[in-house]
Design a protein around this motif. Sequence first.
Motif, PDB file in Angstrom:
ATOM      1  N   SER A 191       0.832  -1.208   0.000  1.00 22.16           N
ATOM      2  CA  SER A 191       0.000   0.000   0.000  1.00 22.16           C
ATOM      3  C   SER A 191       0.863   1.253   0.000  1.00 22.16           C
ATOM      4  N   ALA A 192       2.021   1.202   0.676  1.00 21.83           N
ATOM      5  CA  ALA A 192       2.903   2.372   0.716  1.00 21.83           C
ATOM      6  C   ALA A 192       3.438   2.698  -0.671  1.00 21.83           C
ATOM      7  N   TYR A 193       3.919   1.687  -1.380  1.00 24.70           N
ATOM      8  CA  TYR A 193       4.489   1.954  -2.698  1.00 24.70           C
ATOM      9  C   TYR A 193       3.423   2.240  -3.739  1.00 24.70           C
ATOM     10  N   PHE A 194       2.225   1.722  -3.523  1.00 24.36           N
ATOM     11  CA  PHE A 194       1.125   2.084  -4.413  1.00 24.36           C
ATOM     12  C   PHE A 194       0.778   3.561  -4.272  1.00 24.36           C
ATOM     13  N   THR A 195       0.692   4.045  -3.043  1.00 25.10           N
ATOM     14  CA  THR A 195       0.348   5.454  -2.827  1.00 25.10           C
ATOM     15  C   THR A 195       1.488   6.386  -3.222  1.00 25.10           C
ATOM     16  N   MET A 196       2.725   5.886  -3.208  1.00 26.15           N
ATOM     17  CA  MET A 196       3.863   6.719  -3.584  1.00 26.15           C
ATOM     18  C   MET A 196       4.032   6.847  -5.092  1.00 26.15           C
ATOM     19  N   ALA A 197       3.323   6.028  -5.864  1.00 25.64           N
ATOM     20  CA  ALA A 197       3.408   6.127  -7.326  1.00 25.64           C
ATOM     21  C   ALA A 197       3.023   7.535  -7.755  1.00 25.64           C
ATOM     22  N   LEU A 198       3.774   8.102  -8.697  1.00 26.64           N
ATOM     23  CA  LEU A 198       3.657   9.518  -9.008  1.00 26.64           C
ATOM     24  C   LEU A 198       2.740   9.842 -10.176  1.00 26.64           C
ATOM     25  N   SER A 199       2.174   8.844 -10.820  1.00 31.71           N
ATOM     26  CA  SER A 199       1.279   9.118 -11.946  1.00 31.71           C
ATOM     27  C   SER A 199       0.056   8.224 -11.856  1.00 31.71           C
ATOM     28  N   THR A 200      -1.034   8.684 -12.445  1.00 27.96           N
ATOM     29  CA  THR A 200      -2.259   7.883 -12.470  1.00 27.96           C
ATOM     30  C   THR A 200      -2.039   6.579 -13.220  1.00 27.96           C
ATOM     31  N   ARG A 201      -1.240   6.639 -14.279  1.00 24.20           N
ATOM     32  CA  ARG A 201      -0.959   5.436 -15.055  1.00 24.20           C
ATOM     33  C   ARG A 201      -0.358   4.346 -14.191  1.00 24.20           C
ATOM     34  N   ASN A 202       0.664   4.694 -13.403  1.00 26.00           N
ATOM     35  CA  ASN A 202       1.319   3.688 -12.577  1.00 26.00           C
ATOM     36  C   ASN A 202       0.487   3.294 -11.366  1.00 26.00           C
ATOM     37  N   LYS A 203      -0.373   4.173 -10.896  1.00 25.55           N
ATOM     38  CA  LYS A 203      -1.288   3.787  -9.818  1.00 25.55           C
ATOM     39  C   LYS A 203      -2.270   2.715 -10.292  1.00 25.55           C
ATOM     40  N   ILE A 204      -2.487   2.639 -11.597  1.00 25.82           N
ATOM     41  CA  ILE A 204      -3.335   1.597 -12.172  1.00 25.82           C
ATOM     42  C   ILE A 204      -2.512   0.361 -12.527  1.00 25.82           C
ATOM     43  N   LEU A 205      -1.330   0.569 -13.141  1.00 30.53           N
ATOM     44  CA  LEU A 205      -0.518  -0.553 -13.613  1.00 30.53           C
ATOM     45  C   LEU A 205       0.058  -1.390 -12.464  1.00 30.53           C
ATOM     46  N   ILE A 206       0.540  -0.746 -11.414  1.00 26.08           N
ATOM     47  CA  ILE A 206       1.215  -1.476 -10.346  1.00 26.08           C
ATOM     48  C   ILE A 206       0.295  -2.498  -9.685  1.00 26.08           C
ATOM     49  N   PRO A 207      -0.894  -2.118  -9.194  1.00 23.91           N
ATOM     50  CA  PRO A 207      -1.762  -3.158  -8.621  1.00 23.91           C
ATOM     51  C   PRO A 207      -2.258  -4.167  -9.643  1.00 23.91           C
ATOM     52  N   ALA A 208      -2.351  -3.768 -10.906  1.00 20.94           N
ATOM     53  CA  ALA A 208      -2.789  -4.714 -11.950  1.00 20.94           C
ATOM     54  C   ALA A 208      -1.760  -5.830 -12.118  1.00 20.94           C
ATOM     55  N   TYR A 209      -0.469  -5.512 -12.116  1.00 16.89           N
ATOM     56  CA  TYR A 209       0.568  -6.531 -12.233  1.00 16.89           C
ATOM     57  C   TYR A 209       0.733  -7.333 -10.950  1.00 16.89           C
ATOM     58  N   TRP A 210       0.548  -6.675  -9.816  1.00 16.57           N
ATOM     59  CA  TRP A 210       0.656  -7.390  -8.551  1.00 16.57           C
ATOM     60  C   TRP A 210      -0.417  -8.464  -8.439  1.00 16.57           C
TER      61      TRP A 210
END
Length: 467
Positions: free
Chosen positions: A448-467
Amino acid sequence: MSLTTIHTRHAWETCRNSKLSSPSRVLPFTRYFSSSSPRSKQRVVILGSGWGGYNVLRGINKRDYNVTVVSPNTYFNFTPLLASTAVGTLEFRCAIEPVRRYAPEATFYQAWCDEIDFTQKELKCMPATRPSDSEPTGDTDALVQTGSPFTLHYDKLIIAVGAYSQTFNIPGVKEHAHFLKDIKDARKIRGRIFECFEQANQPSLSDIERRRLLNFCIVGGGPTGIEFSAELHDLIHSDIAKHYPALARLCKITIYDVAPHILGSFDQSLRNYTENTLSREGIRILTNHHVERVEKGKMIVKEIGEVPFGMLVWSTGLSPNPLVKAASDVKKNPKTSSLITNEHLNIIMNDDKPNPDVWAIGDAAQISGAPLPATAQVAVQKAKYVMKKVNKLARDHESPEPFSFQNRGSLAYIGNWKAIYDRSAGKESEEGFMQKETGRTAWLLWRSAYFTMALSTRNKILIPAYW
């Protein structure tokens, strides 16, 4: 000819033929404008595009300043996720953000800054791109020859150049080991991992040769080394075991460290928990071991002799950036060569006076009398502090508050959906809510920490999708 055209022509002829003998007379359709001369914008130069430099770039008011960024990378590295990208848990684009997202509001030069003239407020820079007449199909990472140097003037300067990987001048490390500081390093590591398995899968090899290729060594027991070991272990026991079942049983992961314990910045109980967890998972931990030299396919360890390996990952701390190391007009830490700043993050010159137009943040600097760990959260908090201060200076607003670090804790992934979390930092009581956590609870905090630290909307979507 229309009536409107006739009246317009008549008005212009009246204006042209009117006499200047009566200056008080003003034609009814004449307009007069007055304005003060526009205030010229100062140039703010940001050196680096890491956690410090990129966060300053994101928040600085680009309407008040001419912002220029100088960095050898055209992107920002989300360093805590590099270990995940190196083994394929995440794709590479999840761990980077483009610097040119903020162009043309900010000017960007892909270059190194080699020298700072604090008196003349000038920067001597060298392009980090290949010359325009170089071979287009050549290796883009090998800069045998660079372009022509150039000079930049600054009014305010923010030094956020970061640091390099520490090798302690051990022979062969730079030539034969992999580092994990950049997305390019993660690409090379991922390629090498799968190359080792494909080489070991050749029918002409003996089991001894296969074991050598599948011996993965990690030097350095800090968070980066531990997290990469854990991610590699997860990969071997999931995808590798499925696609290379015979080879997965031959794999070995070993962590070497000169210190008596791994994760020296964490609480003792968390270190013990990590060592026990990794040992149960089959990861070997050898502390108090010293690497003397590294050769092709093997390293020489003082305590045990020759150690063959298929891949060596080196993660043993930080070495000063050449720009910081070469700076001679400023105060530096005698041990780490980091720039010394005051509590407002202004660098301190050799005459013990702070430079009001230059700030240093991130791994390249430390506050006089108050050293902080070289972590992402420290760099981010310093960046936001400097960004707010510079924005206030543009409006002639005072900003007398000194920098204050708010400890939000340290995290490390240790494999198999487990992590550790430490917020005690030796200051708060041993007991308390969310001071120290282990296992799945810490793993949820880690993600959750690294998800919230993501700096763009794109990566806030991509990171949990790959996880």
